[in-house]
Design a protein around this motif. Structure first.
Motif, PDB file in Angstrom:
ATOM      1  N   ALA A 109      35.364  22.947  -5.224  1.00 32.14           N
ATOM      2  CA  ALA A 109      34.872  23.579  -4.004  1.00 32.14           C
ATOM      3  C   ALA A 109      34.936  25.095  -4.112  1.00 32.14           C
ATOM      4  O   ALA A 109      35.743  25.649  -4.856  1.00 32.14           O
ATOM      5  CB  ALA A 109      35.686  23.114  -2.802  1.00 32.14           C
ATOM      6  N   ASN A 110      34.075  25.754  -3.343  1.00 32.35           N
ATOM      7  CA  ASN A 110      34.067  27.215  -3.295  1.00 32.35           C
ATOM      8  C   ASN A 110      34.851  27.754  -2.100  1.00 32.35           C
ATOM      9  O   ASN A 110      35.117  28.954  -2.032  1.00 32.35           O
ATOM     10  CB  ASN A 110      32.634  27.743  -3.208  1.00 32.35           C
ATOM     11  CG  ASN A 110      31.775  27.258  -4.342  1.00 32.35           C
ATOM     12  OD1 ASN A 110      31.184  26.183  -4.252  1.00 32.35           O
ATOM     13  ND2 ASN A 110      31.686  28.020  -5.414  1.00 32.35           N
ATOM     14  N   GLY A 111      35.186  26.873  -1.170  1.00 33.33           N
ATOM     15  CA  GLY A 111      35.905  27.337   0.005  1.00 33.33           C
ATOM     16  C   GLY A 111      36.481  26.180   0.794  1.00 33.33           C
ATOM     17  O   GLY A 111      36.120  25.018   0.578  1.00 33.33           O
ATOM     18  N   TYR A 112      37.402  26.504   1.703  1.00 32.97           N
ATOM     19  CA  TYR A 112      38.078  25.496   2.518  1.00 32.97           C
ATOM     20  C   TYR A 112      38.234  26.046   3.929  1.00 32.97           C
ATOM     21  O   TYR A 112      38.699  27.170   4.125  1.00 32.97           O
ATOM     22  CB  TYR A 112      39.451  25.172   1.940  1.00 32.97           C
ATOM     23  CG  TYR A 112      40.089  23.928   2.504  1.00 32.97           C
ATOM     24  CD1 TYR A 112      40.060  22.734   1.805  1.00 32.97           C
ATOM     25  CD2 TYR A 112      40.736  23.943   3.739  1.00 32.97           C
ATOM     26  CE1 TYR A 112      40.650  21.574   2.307  1.00 32.97           C
ATOM     27  CE2 TYR A 112      41.324  22.795   4.261  1.00 32.97           C
ATOM     28  CZ  TYR A 112      41.280  21.616   3.532  1.00 32.97           C
ATOM     29  OH  TYR A 112      41.857  20.471   4.039  1.00 32.97           O
ATOM     30  N   LEU A 113      37.842  25.232   4.909  1.00 35.12           N
ATOM     31  CA  LEU A 113      37.955  25.640   6.310  1.00 35.12           C
ATOM     32  C   LEU A 113      38.437  24.449   7.117  1.00 35.12           C
ATOM     33  O   LEU A 113      37.902  23.346   7.000  1.00 35.12           O
ATOM     34  CB  LEU A 113      36.598  26.109   6.839  1.00 35.12           C
ATOM     35  CG  LEU A 113      36.534  26.549   8.312  1.00 35.12           C
ATOM     36  CD1 LEU A 113      37.376  27.806   8.531  1.00 35.12           C
ATOM     37  CD2 LEU A 113      35.097  26.800   8.729  1.00 35.12           C
ATOM     38  N   ALA A 125      32.459  31.614   6.697  1.00 38.82           N
ATOM     39  CA  ALA A 125      32.749  30.779   5.532  1.00 38.82           C
ATOM     40  C   ALA A 125      31.462  30.437   4.787  1.00 38.82           C
ATOM     41  O   ALA A 125      31.396  30.513   3.556  1.00 38.82           O
ATOM     42  CB  ALA A 125      33.460  29.505   5.970  1.00 38.82           C
ATOM     43  N   ILE A 126      30.427  30.058   5.526  1.00 36.63           N
ATOM     44  CA  ILE A 126      29.148  29.700   4.902  1.00 36.63           C
ATOM     45  C   ILE A 126      28.563  30.893   4.164  1.00 36.63           C
ATOM     46  O   ILE A 126      28.090  30.773   3.025  1.00 36.63           O
ATOM     47  CB  ILE A 126      28.168  29.181   5.972  1.00 36.63           C
ATOM     48  CG1 ILE A 126      28.619  27.793   6.454  1.00 36.63           C
ATOM     49  CG2 ILE A 126      26.751  29.120   5.422  1.00 36.63           C
ATOM     50  CD1 ILE A 126      27.820  27.270   7.624  1.00 36.63           C
ATOM     51  N   GLN A 127      28.578  32.047   4.798  1.00 36.25           N
ATOM     52  CA  GLN A 127      28.011  33.247   4.162  1.00 36.25           C
ATOM     53  C   GLN A 127      28.755  33.614   2.890  1.00 36.25           C
ATOM     54  O   GLN A 127      28.140  33.973   1.878  1.00 36.25           O
ATOM     55  CB  GLN A 127      28.019  34.406   5.163  1.00 36.25           C
ATOM     56  CG  GLN A 127      27.037  34.221   6.308  1.00 36.25           C
ATOM     57  CD  GLN A 127      27.281  35.179   7.455  1.00 36.25           C
ATOM     58  OE1 GLN A 127      28.219  35.997   7.423  1.00 36.25           O
ATOM     59  NE2 GLN A 127      26.455  35.107   8.484  1.00 36.25           N
ATOM     60  N   GLU A 128      30.084  33.529   2.917  1.00 35.40           N
ATOM     61  CA  GLU A 128      30.874  33.856   1.735  1.00 35.40           C
ATOM     62  C   GLU A 128      30.579  32.891   0.593  1.00 35.40           C
ATOM     63  O   GLU A 128      30.391  33.305  -0.558  1.00 35.40           O
ATOM     64  CB  GLU A 128      32.366  33.819   2.072  1.00 35.40           C
ATOM     65  CG  GLU A 128      32.863  35.029   2.843  1.00 35.40           C
ATOM     66  CD  GLU A 128      32.782  36.297   2.032  1.00 35.40           C
ATOM     67  OE1 GLU A 128      33.309  36.321   0.898  1.00 35.40           O
ATOM     68  OE2 GLU A 128      32.172  37.262   2.516  1.00 35.40           O
ATOM     69  N   ILE A 134      34.712  32.968  -2.956  1.00 34.68           N
ATOM     70  CA  ILE A 134      35.657  31.947  -2.534  1.00 34.68           C
ATOM     71  C   ILE A 134      36.082  32.242  -1.103  1.00 34.68           C
ATOM     72  O   ILE A 134      36.405  33.383  -0.765  1.00 34.68           O
ATOM     73  CB  ILE A 134      36.885  31.920  -3.457  1.00 34.68           C
ATOM     74  CG1 ILE A 134      36.471  31.453  -4.856  1.00 34.68           C
ATOM     75  CG2 ILE A 134      37.978  31.013  -2.900  1.00 34.68           C
ATOM     76  CD1 ILE A 134      37.580  31.554  -5.878  1.00 34.68           C
ATOM     77  N   TYR A 135      36.072  31.204  -0.257  1.00 32.00           N
ATOM     78  CA  TYR A 135      36.499  31.406   1.131  1.00 32.00           C
ATOM     79  C   TYR A 135      37.766  30.612   1.408  1.00 32.00           C
ATOM     80  O   TYR A 135      37.828  29.397   1.190  1.00 32.00           O
ATOM     81  CB  TYR A 135      35.422  30.966   2.128  1.00 32.00           C
ATOM     82  CG  TYR A 135      35.875  31.168   3.559  1.00 32.00           C
ATOM     83  CD1 TYR A 135      35.652  32.379   4.204  1.00 32.00           C
ATOM     84  CD2 TYR A 135      36.565  30.174   4.241  1.00 32.00           C
ATOM     85  CE1 TYR A 135      36.103  32.601   5.491  1.00 32.00           C
ATOM     86  CE2 TYR A 135      37.027  30.381   5.537  1.00 32.00           C
ATOM     87  CZ  TYR A 135      36.787  31.593   6.161  1.00 32.00           C
ATOM     88  OH  TYR A 135      37.244  31.805   7.432  1.00 32.00           O
ATOM     89  N   LEU A 136      38.780  31.326   1.900  1.00 30.67           N
ATOM     90  CA  LEU A 136      39.989  30.724   2.442  1.00 30.67           C
ATOM     91  C   LEU A 136      40.345  31.493   3.711  1.00 30.67           C
ATOM     92  O   LEU A 136      39.936  32.642   3.881  1.00 30.67           O
ATOM     93  CB  LEU A 136      41.146  30.803   1.446  1.00 30.67           C
ATOM     94  CG  LEU A 136      41.022  29.993   0.155  1.00 30.67           C
ATOM     95  CD1 LEU A 136      42.151  30.367  -0.809  1.00 30.67           C
ATOM     96  CD2 LEU A 136      41.054  28.499   0.436  1.00 30.67           C
ATOM     97  N   SER A 137      41.103  30.885   4.584  1.00 27.90           N
ATOM     98  CA  SER A 137      41.495  31.571   5.811  1.00 27.90           C
ATOM     99  C   SER A 137      42.395  32.754   5.501  1.00 27.90           C
ATOM    100  O   SER A 137      43.016  32.834   4.435  1.00 27.90           O
ATOM    101  CB  SER A 137      42.227  30.607   6.749  1.00 27.90           C
ATOM    102  OG  SER A 137      43.516  30.326   6.238  1.00 27.90           O
ATOM    103  N   ALA A 138      42.484  33.661   6.458  1.00 27.32           N
ATOM    104  CA  ALA A 138      43.363  34.821   6.293  1.00 27.32           C
ATOM    105  C   ALA A 138      44.810  34.367   6.101  1.00 27.32           C
ATOM    106  O   ALA A 138      45.560  34.954   5.315  1.00 27.32           O
ATOM    107  CB  ALA A 138      43.254  35.735   7.506  1.00 27.32           C
TER     108      ALA A 138
END
Length: 223
Positions: A109-113, A125-128, A134-138
């Motif tokens: 995966a490229n990110g997790y939300l 998240a989608i844009q990143e 890679i998207y993860l929460s702050a």
């Protein structure tokens, strides 16, 4: 791993596949995304089998839940990554990010939300992820930063000197990705990733590639 940015071609919106076993989630998310002219939900699926069949719509991105009745979302992510290396994949799940985000990244995966945060952060998240990042929460980024800062092989000052991209490279090394895989995942050239690795070694006072791998793996295991 993705070989290039997965954003849509000029002149058309990014096509999105939604995979979730709850109809209300699929319908609500599809409605939300279709409100944005740069996005188009091309297919929805309730199972891994339906998701793989839905790839005929040639999506730029898949949004995948981890729990799909009898199917494993992580296994689906692995399969999608193996057969569609340029697909952007965002995991959207009710499961605790601190427990499952790294597993999702390892799977491809490229990110997790988390779904609890989706309304406020889904578009970011989608844009990143579509941009090849890679998207993860702050909160998750903060957790990783604190773990790295606490690592006995690096001082707080040297850790603070890592750039955001160097931090991502170090994280992916710890997850077991090789240089070529990191280059694909981050949409960067191999030479660029090697340059980041050299900078990391200098800033953390690490003297070999093997030592960098050991450090990164130990850091991941200590989290």
């Amino acid at each position: 791993m993705p070989g290039k940015s997965c954003s849509s071609s000029p002149g058309r919106p990014a096509r999105v596949l939604i995979v979730d076993d709850h109809p209300i989630v699929r319908e609500g998310l599809a409605h939300l995304l279709n409100m944005h002219e740069e996005l188009q939900v091309c297919c929805t699926a309730s199972s891994a089998e339906e998701a793989l069949q839905g790839m005929v719509c040639e999506p730029d991105m898949a949004i995948v839940d981890l729990s799909l009745h009898k199917d494993s979302g992580l296994d689906l992510v692995r399969t999608l990554r193996q057969h569609h290396p340029e697909l952007a994949i965002l995991v959207l799940s009710m499961h605790d990010e601190s427990l499952f985000a790294e597993r999702a990244l390892r799977a491809g995966a490229n990110g997790y939300l988390m779904k609890l945060e989706a309304t406020e952060h889904i578009m970011s998240a989608i844009q990143e992820v579509l941009a090849g990042n890679i998207y993860l929460s702050a909160a998750m980024h903060g957790r990783l930063a604190r773990a790295l800062t606490a690592s006995r092989n690096a001082t707080a000052g040297s850790v603070a000197s890592l750039s955001e991209r160097e931090f991502e490279v170090l994280h992916l090394i710890g997850l077991g990705f090789g240089t070529r895989e990191i280059a694909r995942k981050l949409n960067r050239s191999i030479k660029t990733v090697e340059a980041h690795q050299a900078n990391i070694k200098e800033k953390l006072d690490i003297h070999s590639g093997k030592a960098l791998i050991r450090f990164a793996i130990q850091w991941i295991e200590n989290q």
